[in-house]
Enzyme design. Structure first.
Site, PDB file in Angstrom:
ATOM      1  N   ASP A 143       1.597  -6.948  14.008  1.00 21.12           N
ATOM      2  CA  ASP A 143       2.441  -6.018  13.234  1.00 21.12           C
ATOM      3  C   ASP A 143       3.581  -5.389  14.047  1.00 21.12           C
ATOM      4  OD1 ASP A 143       1.264  -6.244  10.747  1.00 21.12           O
ATOM      5  OD2 ASP A 143      -0.013  -4.496  10.957  1.00 21.12           O
TER       6      ASP A 143
ATOM      7  N   ASP B 285      -3.613  -8.851   5.002  1.00 20.97           N
ATOM      8  CA  ASP B 285      -2.363  -9.620   4.891  1.00 20.97           C
ATOM      9  C   ASP B 285      -2.304 -10.692   5.987  1.00 20.97           C
ATOM     10  OD1 ASP B 285      -2.189  -7.300   6.508  1.00 20.97           O
ATOM     11  OD2 ASP B 285      -0.004  -7.329   6.466  1.00 20.97           O
TER      12      ASP B 285
ATOM     13  N   HIS C  73      -5.267  -9.312  14.048  1.00 21.18           N
ATOM     14  CA  HIS C  73      -5.352  -8.077  13.263  1.00 21.18           C
ATOM     15  C   HIS C  73      -6.192  -8.356  12.019  1.00 21.18           C
ATOM     16  CE1 HIS C  73      -4.353  -4.420  11.336  1.00 21.18           C
ATOM     17  NE2 HIS C  73      -3.172  -4.722  10.842  1.00 21.18           N
TER      18      HIS C  73
ATOM     19  N   HIS D 204       5.378 -10.013  10.502  1.00 22.14           N
ATOM     20  CA  HIS D 204       6.193  -9.828   9.302  1.00 22.14           C
ATOM     21  C   HIS D 204       7.672  -9.975   9.664  1.00 22.14           C
ATOM     22  CE1 HIS D 204       2.875  -8.184   6.902  1.00 22.14           C
ATOM     23  NE2 HIS D 204       2.595  -7.373   7.899  1.00 22.14           N
TER      24      HIS D 204
ATOM     25  N   GLU E 170      -6.442  -6.648   9.177  1.00 18.20           N
ATOM     26  CA  GLU E 170      -5.924  -6.313   7.841  1.00 18.20           C
ATOM     27  C   GLU E 170      -5.654  -7.593   7.045  1.00 18.20           C
ATOM     28  OE1 GLU E 170      -2.705  -3.438   7.809  1.00 18.20           O
ATOM     29  OE2 GLU E 170      -3.166  -2.902   5.733  1.00 18.20           O
TER      30      GLU E 170
ATOM     31  N   HIS F 292      -1.519  -1.993  14.471  1.00 13.60           N
ATOM     32  CA  HIS F 292      -1.603  -0.807  13.664  1.00 13.60           C
ATOM     33  C   HIS F 292      -3.036  -0.436  13.266  1.00 13.60           C
ATOM     34  CE1 HIS F 292      -1.594  -0.881   8.992  1.00 13.60           C
ATOM     35  NE2 HIS F 292      -1.602   0.376   9.278  1.00 13.60           N
TER      36      HIS F 292
ATOM     37  N   HIS G 121       0.802  -1.222   0.000  1.00 13.09           N
ATOM     38  CA  HIS G 121       0.000   0.000   0.000  1.00 13.09           C
ATOM     39  C   HIS G 121       0.842   1.283   0.000  1.00 13.09           C
ATOM     40  CE1 HIS G 121       0.301  -0.076   4.395  1.00 13.09           C
ATOM     41  NE2 HIS G 121      -0.628  -0.970   4.565  1.00 13.09           N
TER      42      HIS G 121
ATOM     43  N   TYR H 152       9.746   0.199   8.882  1.00 21.13           N
ATOM     44  CA  TYR H 152       8.381  -0.252   9.168  1.00 21.13           C
ATOM     45  C   TYR H 152       7.714   0.698  10.169  1.00 21.13           C
ATOM     46  CZ  TYR H 152       4.595  -3.567   9.875  1.00 21.13           C
ATOM     47  OH  TYR H 152       3.366  -4.156   9.912  1.00 21.13           O
TER      48      TYR H 152
HETATM   49 FE1  FEO Z   1      -1.448  -3.872   9.491  1.00 13.97          FE
HETATM   50 FE2  FEO Z   1       0.599  -6.529   8.483  1.00 13.97          FE
HETATM   51  O1  FEO Z   1      -0.998  -5.513   8.590  1.00 13.97           O
END
Ligand code: FEO
Length: 395
Positions: free
Chosen positions: A162, A82, A78, A221, A80, A143, A24, A190
């Protein structure tokens, strides 16, 4: 594809995105991973999933440990995509699984996937899975509003989603297996590009986990922290408090070279004054990297020529991005050039004011081309800023 065992009965079963270069808008030149973890106790728990199109990779790693039908819980730390993108596909193969999520997580997941077998947990709640009592801590805005940490006290492992992550694709899983400077560089990138706006929430999250004994931080991640836990916690405290170093970032763009000449003169003088300075041309450097330079720079000097009584679009784009990430405790300095109409450097300064930057020196601008006197004046501004940076008189 196979799992990696992190501790007895705890397995990494995520996916490696070698080809990711844009997340993104964030330039991810080292790729990334979507880390999912499997805890095999009397109950079987999957912590997070992966992006939807990486589902087959995660599934093959899960199958290398256990039959997916045996999964009892899927913790969604989370919403999101991903991390939640493979949730519906996973549920089809794990029909008895319940989704453990925070209250905000349930609301977000319903908006994405509709009604599923949710089990909502809040900060302080625990989930007994046999030998382990998993604990949950909500960490809103690190996040997204739904973000939640899972902690296994029996293993002393923190799964913070995250937080503490980095966009690095690698076969290596642990921080002792890769040069630390690469991992911290990516962790800083990050933080600067994803988390910077939420410093007070990060502080709350750090306080919430400060009493936990931690032997491993397994983010969603990149690399897992095991050898350098103290280092990353210390960095997060520093970044959360918006602490900076007496260093400068000069970010600029130029039309016919005038603003660039000013940038060079400023750069030379700041370096001369002993201020470590990074010079970034916004038309040739991705804003992801420039934002990373912002993270620890006390002085943010931004230069723009004037076009249509405004900034160059490259400068305006960066400042819009910077404003959104809302760094605090910074000193700004605007400079640039103009021809027959004014506006470029002025717009830069307006944005600084909007971001509540400290502005100890008035903006500096030249018409058309800088003369030798202009460049000398710019150097004097650099000297003044250098002196101010070395003192404690500016934040
Ligand atoms: Fe806020 Fe890795 O997603």
């Amino acid at each position: 594809m196979k799992h990696r065992e992190l501790k007895p009965e705890i397995f990494w079963v995520g996916a490696i995105d070698w080809n990711l270069r844009n997340f993104h808008g964030y330039e991810t030149r080292r790729g990334s991973t979507y880390n999912a973890y499997l805890v095999v106790d009397e109950k079987v728990v999957l912590i997070d999933t992966v992006k939807e199109h990486f589902f087959p990779e995660m599934l093959s790693r899960i199958k290398s440990v256990i039959d997916p039908q045996k999964i009892d819980y899927i913790i969604s730390g989370h919403v999101e995509m991903d991390h939640s993108g493979s949730l519906p596909a996973m549920l089809k193969l794990a029909p008895r699984a319940k989704i453990i999520t925070s209250p905000a997580g349930e609301r977000g997941l319903k908006k994405h996937f509709g009604e599923l077998p949710y089990q909502v947990v809040k900060t302080g709640d625990t989930l007994n899975i046999g030998k382990r009592n998993l604990q949950f801590v909500e960490i809103p805005m690190v996040h997204w509003p739904d973000s939640m940490v899972t902690y296994s006290p029996q293993d002393r492992v923190l799964f913070p989603n995250d937080a503490f992550g980095q966009h690095i694709a690698s076969f290596e899983r642990f921080d002792g297996q890769m040069p630390l400077n690469i991992i911290t560089e990516e962790a800083a990138k990050y933080y600067a590009n994803i988390v910077l706006r939420y410093g007070s929430q990060v502080e709350k999250a750090l306080n919430a986990v400060s009493s936990l004994e931690i032997e491993m931080i397994a983010p969603s991640h990149g690399i897992i922290w095991k050898t350098h836990i103290e280092k990353i916690l210390k960095l997060y405290w520093k970044w959360a408090k918006y602490e900076t170093e007496p260093r400068a970032l000069i970010a600029y763009d130029t039309m016919w070279g005038s603003t660039e000449k000013l940038a060079f003169a400023l750069y030379e003088e700041l370096e001369e004054a002993g201020i470590p300075t990074t010079l970034r041309k916004l038309s040739t450097t991705h804003i992801t990297d420039v934002m990373t330079d912002v993270l620890e720079s006390r002085l943010i000097a931004i230069g723009s020529p004037t076009i249509n009584q405004d900034m160059l679009p490259t400068v305006g784009g960066f400042l819009t991005y910077l404003r959104g990430l809302a760094p605090r405790k910074r000193t700004g300095f605007a400079f640039g050039s103009y021809g027959w109409g004014k506006g470029g450097p002025e717009r830069v300064e307006e944005m600084f004011k909007e971001m509540k930057f400290n502005l100890p020196v008035a903006l500096f601008k030249v018409q058309y081309l800088p003369t030798d006197d202009d460049l000398e004046n710019m150097r004097q501004v650099g000297e003044k800023l250098g002196t101010l940076l070395q003192s404690t008189s500016i934040s």
